[in-house]
Design a protein around this motif. Sequence first.
Motif, mmCIF file in Angstrom:
data_model
loop_
_atom_site.group_PDB
_atom_site.id
_atom_site.type_symbol
_atom_site.label_atom_id
_atom_site.label_comp_id
_atom_site.label_asym_id
_atom_site.label_seq_id
_atom_site.Cartn_x
_atom_site.Cartn_y
_atom_site.Cartn_z
ATOM 1 N N ASP A 3 -36.089 -0.797 3.486
ATOM 2 C CA ASP A 3 -36.321 -0.968 5.178
ATOM 3 C C ASP A 3 -37.314 -0.650 6.190
ATOM 4 N N LEU A 4 -38.861 -0.716 4.848
ATOM 5 C CA LEU A 4 -39.758 -1.763 5.984
ATOM 6 C C LEU A 4 -39.663 -3.143 5.753
ATOM 7 N N LYS A 5 -39.686 -3.172 4.880
ATOM 8 C CA LYS A 5 -38.943 -5.134 4.381
ATOM 9 C C LYS A 5 -38.316 -5.624 5.494
ATOM 10 N N LYS A 6 -37.462 -4.740 5.760
ATOM 11 C CA LYS A 6 -35.840 -5.680 7.113
ATOM 12 C C LYS A 6 -36.899 -5.218 8.318
ATOM 13 N N LEU A 7 -37.751 -4.618 8.766
ATOM 14 C CA LEU A 7 -38.775 -4.662 10.164
ATOM 15 C C LEU A 7 -39.607 -5.883 10.350
ATOM 16 N N VAL A 8 -40.340 -5.517 8.760
ATOM 17 C CA VAL A 8 -41.132 -6.871 8.912
ATOM 18 C C VAL A 8 -40.746 -7.840 9.481
ATOM 19 N N GLU A 9 -39.096 -8.382 8.268
ATOM 20 C CA GLU A 9 -38.384 -9.560 8.298
ATOM 21 C C GLU A 9 -38.374 -10.132 9.696
ATOM 22 N N LEU A 10 -37.626 -9.016 10.120
ATOM 23 C CA LEU A 10 -36.672 -9.085 11.903
ATOM 24 C C LEU A 10 -38.426 -9.811 12.406
ATOM 25 N N GLU A 11 -39.234 -8.794 12.380
ATOM 26 C CA GLU A 11 -40.711 -9.552 13.072
ATOM 27 C C GLU A 11 -40.987 -11.042 13.445
ATOM 28 N N ILE A 12 -40.464 -11.396 11.827
ATOM 29 C CA ILE A 12 -41.305 -12.654 11.755
ATOM 30 C C ILE A 12 -40.256 -13.578 12.520
ATOM 31 N N LYS A 13 -38.831 -13.221 12.243
ATOM 32 C CA LYS A 13 -37.472 -13.761 12.584
ATOM 33 C C LYS A 13 -37.601 -14.120 14.160
ATOM 34 N N GLN A 14 -38.249 -13.128 15.200
ATOM 35 C CA GLN A 14 -37.886 -12.934 16.102
ATOM 36 C C GLN A 14 -39.910 -13.851 16.423
ATOM 37 N N ASN A 15 -40.600 -13.706 15.683
ATOM 38 C CA ASN A 15 -41.636 -15.048 16.192
ATOM 39 C C ASN A 15 -41.974 -16.317 15.895
ATOM 40 N N PHE A 16 -41.780 -16.911 14.375
ATOM 41 C CA PHE A 16 -41.530 -17.326 13.813
ATOM 42 C C PHE A 16 -40.385 -17.823 13.412
ATOM 43 N N TYR B 33 -39.319 -14.466 5.317
ATOM 44 C CA TYR B 33 -40.185 -13.591 5.393
ATOM 45 C C TYR B 33 -40.712 -13.942 4.486
ATOM 46 N N HIS B 34 -40.935 -14.888 3.404
ATOM 47 C CA HIS B 34 -41.889 -15.192 2.490
ATOM 48 C C HIS B 34 -42.770 -15.634 1.964
ATOM 49 N N ASP B 35 -43.205 -16.319 3.758
ATOM 50 C CA ASP B 35 -44.524 -17.721 4.334
ATOM 51 C C ASP B 35 -45.459 -16.603 4.784
ATOM 52 N N PHE B 36 -45.340 -15.428 4.021
ATOM 53 C CA PHE B 36 -46.225 -14.589 4.379
ATOM 54 C C PHE B 36 -46.755 -13.638 3.964
ATOM 55 N N THR B 37 -47.484 -13.026 3.819
ATOM 56 C CA THR B 37 -48.510 -11.699 3.597
ATOM 57 C C THR B 37 -48.248 -10.269 4.281
ATOM 58 N N ARG C 244 -52.201 2.007 4.120
ATOM 59 C CA ARG C 244 -52.431 0.892 4.634
ATOM 60 C C ARG C 244 -50.679 0.640 3.232
ATOM 61 N N ILE C 245 -49.639 0.528 4.080
ATOM 62 C CA ILE C 245 -48.678 0.188 3.305
ATOM 63 C C ILE C 245 -48.674 -1.646 2.866
ATOM 64 N N LYS C 246 -49.052 -2.355 1.166
ATOM 65 C CA LYS C 246 -48.729 -3.457 1.587
ATOM 66 C C LYS C 246 -47.682 -3.885 0.706
ATOM 67 N N LEU C 247 -46.457 -5.345 1.499
ATOM 68 C CA LEU C 247 -45.482 -5.325 1.432
ATOM 69 C C LEU C 247 -45.907 -6.581 0.692
ATOM 70 N N ILE C 248 -46.066 -8.088 1.342
ATOM 71 C CA ILE C 248 -45.634 -9.212 -0.171
ATOM 72 C C ILE C 248 -47.483 -10.065 0.045
#
Length: 308
Positions: free
Chosen positions: A92-105, A110-114, A304-308
């Motif tokens: 679920d956390l990855k989905k939230l972060v992916e949504l933030e990336i799609k909205q801003n970039f 998703y895999h272009d970021f850490t 901290r929760i590290k994703l990628i």
Amino acid sequence: MRILSLFFSADRNYIAVVDETPKGLRLIHVNSTEHGIDLFTAKDDILESAINEYHKLLKLIPEKIEQLVITLPAEHVLVSKFPGNENISMNDLKKLVELEIKQNFPQFNYHDFTSTVIPLLPGMDKKLMLMGIIIPKDIYATCKILLEPLDLPIKNVEISQLNTHSAFIYNYPEHSDKAVAFFGIKKRFIDISVIKEKKPLYYNLVSYKDNESICDICHSEFTRIVSEYIDKIDLVYFFGYSLTKEILDKAKEVLSSSVDYIGRLNAFRMMTASLSDREKDYCSRAAHIYPPCIGACIPPFHNRIKLI
């Protein structure tokens, strides 16, 4: 453990070498470039002189460096807040972060970021929020190119405001139970954050047009914080390369009726040093610029929760 800390600030790049000793941190080297390096365009020919200057300074650092840590200004990354708590599933956390990336970039994926996610203390509305720190991988690639002469792996990359929290917690242990607001004054931007009992509560990045508006923005942010997030701030600290005595004096006038103490953050307050008199004088004058650089040398206090 000997640590090299590099802060890629917008005005110039700041360098510190710190020894971890049984009695605490010891500062053994400080320096800075004359020019900044924009990590998004560092390969451009116009920045060749700045890169050459940087490499010359790296040749002056002490030997036997064991760790390399990097601090980025918030302008180089996406810092976003969204609902959630530290018990959220990784999926679920990855989905939230992916949504933030799609909205801003939208042009990236998703895999272009850490990404790193940090739980925030709830405000007055009791809502649980998460803060995502999303860094383009291109920045890592540029850092590796710039730092190739060192032949060292990059242990950690963090934004300036979070490293400033670490520097404060280390250097001001007597205030570990306090609610503290931080205002980082940079060219065109003000970083604002609050910690309570060493835990993060609030973060914002606000742009400004001229120095005359800085204290008004700080007052507005302070008013918002004590209205929506916490009823009392005990201490306020200012830092950053664009901070001047005039700005600090005016801030004291504006905020003094609402807070017990307002001051300039000293990155070296609880550190010992092995420096020349010239370097010591420089540290005295630049103590408010180095909190991100010094904080990077300290193990992070925030979860901290590290994703990628």
